[in-house]
Design an enzyme around this catalytic site. Structure first.
Site, PDB file in Angstrom:
ATOM      1  N   THR A 149       3.492   8.115  -1.173  1.00  0.00           N
ATOM      2  CA  THR A 149       4.779   7.412  -1.068  1.00  0.00           C
ATOM      3  C   THR A 149       5.849   8.239  -0.528  1.00  0.00           C
ATOM      4  O   THR A 149       5.991   9.323  -0.864  1.00  0.00           O
ATOM      5  CB  THR A 149       5.085   6.802  -2.564  1.00  0.00           C
ATOM      6  OG1 THR A 149       3.968   5.928  -2.832  1.00  0.00           O
ATOM      7  CG2 THR A 149       6.448   5.968  -2.238  1.00  0.00           C
ATOM      8  N   GLY A 150       6.681   7.822   0.388  1.00  0.00           N
ATOM      9  CA  GLY A 150       7.726   8.270   0.960  1.00  0.00           C
ATOM     10  C   GLY A 150       9.128   7.413   0.631  1.00  0.00           C
ATOM     11  O   GLY A 150       9.021   6.565   0.068  1.00  0.00           O
ATOM     12  N   ASP A 172      12.623  14.628  13.242  1.00  0.00           N
ATOM     13  CA  ASP A 172      12.433  14.996  11.835  1.00  0.00           C
ATOM     14  C   ASP A 172      11.157  15.907  11.756  1.00  0.00           C
ATOM     15  O   ASP A 172      10.338  15.617  10.901  1.00  0.00           O
ATOM     16  CB  ASP A 172      11.973  13.405  11.107  1.00  0.00           C
ATOM     17  CG  ASP A 172      12.056  13.619   9.672  1.00  0.00           C
ATOM     18  OD1 ASP A 172      12.810  14.722   9.244  1.00  0.00           O
ATOM     19  OD2 ASP A 172      11.634  12.843   9.078  1.00  0.00           O
ATOM     20  N   PHE A 207      10.394   5.630   2.561  1.00  0.00           N
ATOM     21  CA  PHE A 207      10.722   4.303   3.479  1.00  0.00           C
ATOM     22  C   PHE A 207       9.399   3.558   3.378  1.00  0.00           C
ATOM     23  O   PHE A 207       9.238   2.340   4.203  1.00  0.00           O
ATOM     24  CB  PHE A 207      11.075   4.558   4.837  1.00  0.00           C
ATOM     25  CG  PHE A 207      12.579   5.186   4.806  1.00  0.00           C
ATOM     26  CD1 PHE A 207      13.668   4.631   4.522  1.00  0.00           C
ATOM     27  CD2 PHE A 207      12.421   6.471   5.308  1.00  0.00           C
ATOM     28  CE1 PHE A 207      14.920   5.259   4.578  1.00  0.00           C
ATOM     29  CE2 PHE A 207      13.757   7.186   5.558  1.00  0.00           C
ATOM     30  CZ  PHE A 207      14.648   6.614   5.064  1.00  0.00           C
ATOM     31  N   GLY A 208       8.161   3.906   2.441  1.00  0.00           N
ATOM     32  CA  GLY A 208       6.997   3.333   2.529  1.00  0.00           C
ATOM     33  C   GLY A 208       5.962   3.941   1.935  1.00  0.00           C
ATOM     34  O   GLY A 208       6.212   5.034   1.460  1.00  0.00           O
ATOM     35  N   ASP A 209       4.618   3.599   2.096  1.00  0.00           N
ATOM     36  CA  ASP A 209       3.539   4.338   1.738  1.00  0.00           C
ATOM     37  C   ASP A 209       2.665   4.379   2.826  1.00  0.00           C
ATOM     38  O   ASP A 209       2.507   3.888   3.941  1.00  0.00           O
ATOM     39  CB  ASP A 209       2.754   3.121   0.653  1.00  0.00           C
ATOM     40  CG  ASP A 209       3.559   2.796  -0.458  1.00  0.00           C
ATOM     41  OD1 ASP A 209       4.631   3.778  -1.102  1.00  0.00           O
ATOM     42  OD2 ASP A 209       3.643   1.651  -1.068  1.00  0.00           O
ATOM     43  N   VAL A 210       1.844   5.459   2.535  1.00  0.00           N
ATOM     44  CA  VAL A 210       0.698   5.839   3.454  1.00  0.00           C
ATOM     45  C   VAL A 210      -0.526   5.510   2.661  1.00  0.00           C
ATOM     46  O   VAL A 210      -0.958   5.845   1.291  1.00  0.00           O
ATOM     47  CB  VAL A 210       0.925   7.390   3.811  1.00  0.00           C
ATOM     48  CG1 VAL A 210      -0.139   7.720   4.647  1.00  0.00           C
ATOM     49  CG2 VAL A 210       2.196   7.566   4.394  1.00  0.00           C
ATOM     50  N   LYS A 265       0.647   3.498   7.818  1.00  0.00           N
ATOM     51  CA  LYS A 265       1.691   3.762   7.030  1.00  0.00           C
ATOM     52  C   LYS A 265       2.684   2.382   7.000  1.00  0.00           C
ATOM     53  O   LYS A 265       2.689   1.624   7.989  1.00  0.00           O
ATOM     54  CB  LYS A 265       3.047   4.652   7.937  1.00  0.00           C
ATOM     55  CG  LYS A 265       4.168   4.802   7.519  1.00  0.00           C
ATOM     56  CD  LYS A 265       4.874   6.069   7.742  1.00  0.00           C
ATOM     57  CE  LYS A 265       4.572   7.113   6.954  1.00  0.00           C
ATOM     58  NZ  LYS A 265       5.141   8.430   7.128  1.00  0.00           N
ATOM     59  N   LEU A 322      -2.540   6.980  -0.290  1.00  0.00           N
ATOM     60  CA  LEU A 322      -2.286   8.338   0.084  1.00  0.00           C
ATOM     61  C   LEU A 322      -1.084   9.222  -0.390  1.00  0.00           C
ATOM     62  O   LEU A 322      -1.197  10.284  -1.031  1.00  0.00           O
ATOM     63  CB  LEU A 322      -2.778   8.823   1.282  1.00  0.00           C
ATOM     64  CG  LEU A 322      -4.199   8.317   1.955  1.00  0.00           C
ATOM     65  CD1 LEU A 322      -4.246   8.679   3.274  1.00  0.00           C
ATOM     66  CD2 LEU A 322      -5.247   9.081   1.197  1.00  0.00           C
TER      67      LEU A 322
END
Length: 517
Positions: A259-260, A370, A262-265, A279, A257
């Protein structure tokens, strides 16, 4: 879903005062004044939430008095070999209700034994088993649900009174040429000798009898009761009994869905049965031990406006498994065509939902760290839920550093937090003010034209973003309150929730008289 992580919690009831009508505007600034900030303790003691009848005292009385026959409120498909599959209306003998979330039950129709989600059942013949009974929801949530598409004029629900113990409120969807669709509320009062009434000339032995009467004749109400408010099947409280630290192989990652930093969703499936969001964190993002300790607290935080944390894979790469929200992050939603066309009342309502979830975290003494549109998720009917709370402090990446790191969200961070690491609920309040600008501008990056270093320098000296185009002055004044340099001068989330929920409320009384024609 943004750069950090997800899960779910519960709010403080707001008191109904006077009488109430519908959504129309009185200047919010005329009814609210600067919030006298309250001192707060630093301990956290979150409590798991359960259906309204599941208070510890009530649970004991259920088993203690032999009232152990329950009825299913929704269909449910078993997710594990220990669960029961059942259909709405099926009846059970409750064998063990000592745990809040999942009860051991025996189906009276099939004779099979297994676990059922406790929020999917209610005592047979009780008010909780009625389709129109919504329990402990707020007046604002009642309005949101009744104004959802698909509810006709006369759609209604009954909820617990927010001000009178043992009493109820009736909320009805109405329509007229001047106001269009709007909601009217009526107090259902309780007689000393038993029985209920809206107006003294029509008294009933039970709430069920009262509802049957007003479904036949409006008898002074704004409109005849036509149908119970449509209800979405709720999330279960957890994936299944004892499904917390799960096997990585039980999760199928179906579609990426986003990419951030620190990782993917991912959109995933747990145990070949349940749609979830997953996540996946890059190895080294945070200590698995520290994450698991924090997650144990996170899973206790439950509220309708927080994304529910379902389960974790605690060995690297860490998986965080949460409920799935169909429209993704608020930031992406605002930039999309559907979100970009939202009007001010929708945007203010979304802000109010976020404030409600944050007010719960405020009461729980839990800090998000955050808070921004990228970490708010959107579901059906514009429902907003807070995600990724609490995990920012666990990140060990050198680039997640306010002084030189490129991954740190400087533009959303209060100066005392960015400069000195002083994260508090009040620094979350600052971030919420920035989030309000994201809503009003449909996802514009805060402080346009300024880099992180410039923002930090300017903000430290009292600089505020100017009022965004199209933003009402009264709303901008609240933003400015959240950006006060002294954290203790910033409003509470409780105040912000009240301000935003009532921003478009009319001057009509909150509750209608029972003999209104």
């Amino acid at each position: 879903m943004g750069c950090v992580f997800c899960k779910k919690l519960e709010p403080a009831p707001k008191e109904d005062v006077g009488l109430e009508g519908d959504f129309r505007s009185q200047g919010a600034e005329e009814r609210y004044y600067p919030d006298p900030t309250q001192g707060r303790s630093s301990s956290i003691s979150p409590q798991p939430i359960s259906p309204a009848f599941l208070n510890v005292g009530n649970i004991r009385s259920v088993s203690g008095t032999g009232v152990t026959i329950f009825v299913a409120l929704y269909d449910y498909e078993a997710r594990t070999g220990d669960d029961l599959t059942f259909t709405k209306g099926e009846k059970f003998h409750i064998l063990n209700n000592t745990e809040y979330d999942w009860w051991e039950a025996r189906s009276l129709s099939s004779g099979r034994t297994g676990y059922v989600p406790s929020n999917y059942v209610a005592p047979v013949d009780s008010i909780q088993a009625e389709e129109w009974y919504f329990g402990k929801i707020s007046r604002k949530d009642a309005e949101r649900q009744l104004l959802s598409d698909g509810n006709p004029q006369g759609a209604f629900l009954i909820r617990e009174s927010e001000t009178t113990k043992g009493a109820y409120s009736l909320s009805i969807r109405d329509w007229d040429q001047n106001r269009g669709d709007h909601i009217k509320h009526y107090k259902i009062r309780k007689l000393d000798m038993g029985g209920y009434y809206i107006t003294t000339r029509a008294q009933f032995e039970s709430v069920q009898d009262l509802v049957r009467h007003y479904m036949e004749v409006n008898d002074g109400l704004c409109y005849l009761l036509t149908a119970p408010c449509m209800v979405m099947k709720p999330q279960t409280l957890g994936l299944a009994k004892d499904a917390w630290e799960i096997d990585r192989n039980s999760i199928a990652l179906d579609r990426r869905l986003g990419t951030g930093c620190f990782g993917d969703v991912w959109l995933g499936t747990w145990n070949c049965s349940t749609k979830v969001a997953v996540k996946t964190l890059k190895p080294g993002t945070m200590s698995p031990k520290a994450f698991l300790e924090e997650a144990q607290i996170m899973k206790l935080l439950r509220h309708d406006k927080l994304v529910q944390l379902y389960a974790v894979v605690s060995e690297e790469p860490i998986y965080i498994v949460t409920e799935f929200m169909c429209y993704g992050s608020l930031l992406d939603f605002l930039k999309d065509r559907k979100g970009h066309n939202l009007m001010l009342p929708n945007l203010v309502d979304m802000a109010a939902q976020v404030a409600e979830g944050m007010a719960y975290m405020e009461r729980m003494n839990y800090i998000h760290r955050d808070l921004r549109a990228a970490n708010i998720l959107v579901g059906e009917h514009l429902i907003c839920k807070i995600a990724d709370f609490g995990l920012a402090r666990l990140i060990v990446d050198d680039e997640y550093n306010p002084q030189q790191g490129t991954k740190f969200p400087i533009k959303w961070t209060a100066p005392e937090a960015a400069l000195f690491g002083r994260f508090t609920v009040k620094s979350d309040v600052w971030s919420f003010g920035i989030l309000l600008t994201e809503l009003i501008t449909k996802g514009r990056v805060p402080y346009p034209g300024m880099n992180n270093r410039e923002v930090l320098e300017q903000v430290e000296h009292g600089y505020h973003m100017p009022c965004p185009p199209g933003c009402p002055v009264s709303l901008y004044e609240v933003m400015e309150q959240t950006w006060r340099l002294d954290p203790e001068e910033r409003p509470t989330f409780e105040y912000l929730q009240s301000f935003l929920e009532d921003y478009f409320t009319s001057t009509e009384p909150q509750y209608q008289p029972g003999d209104q024609t």
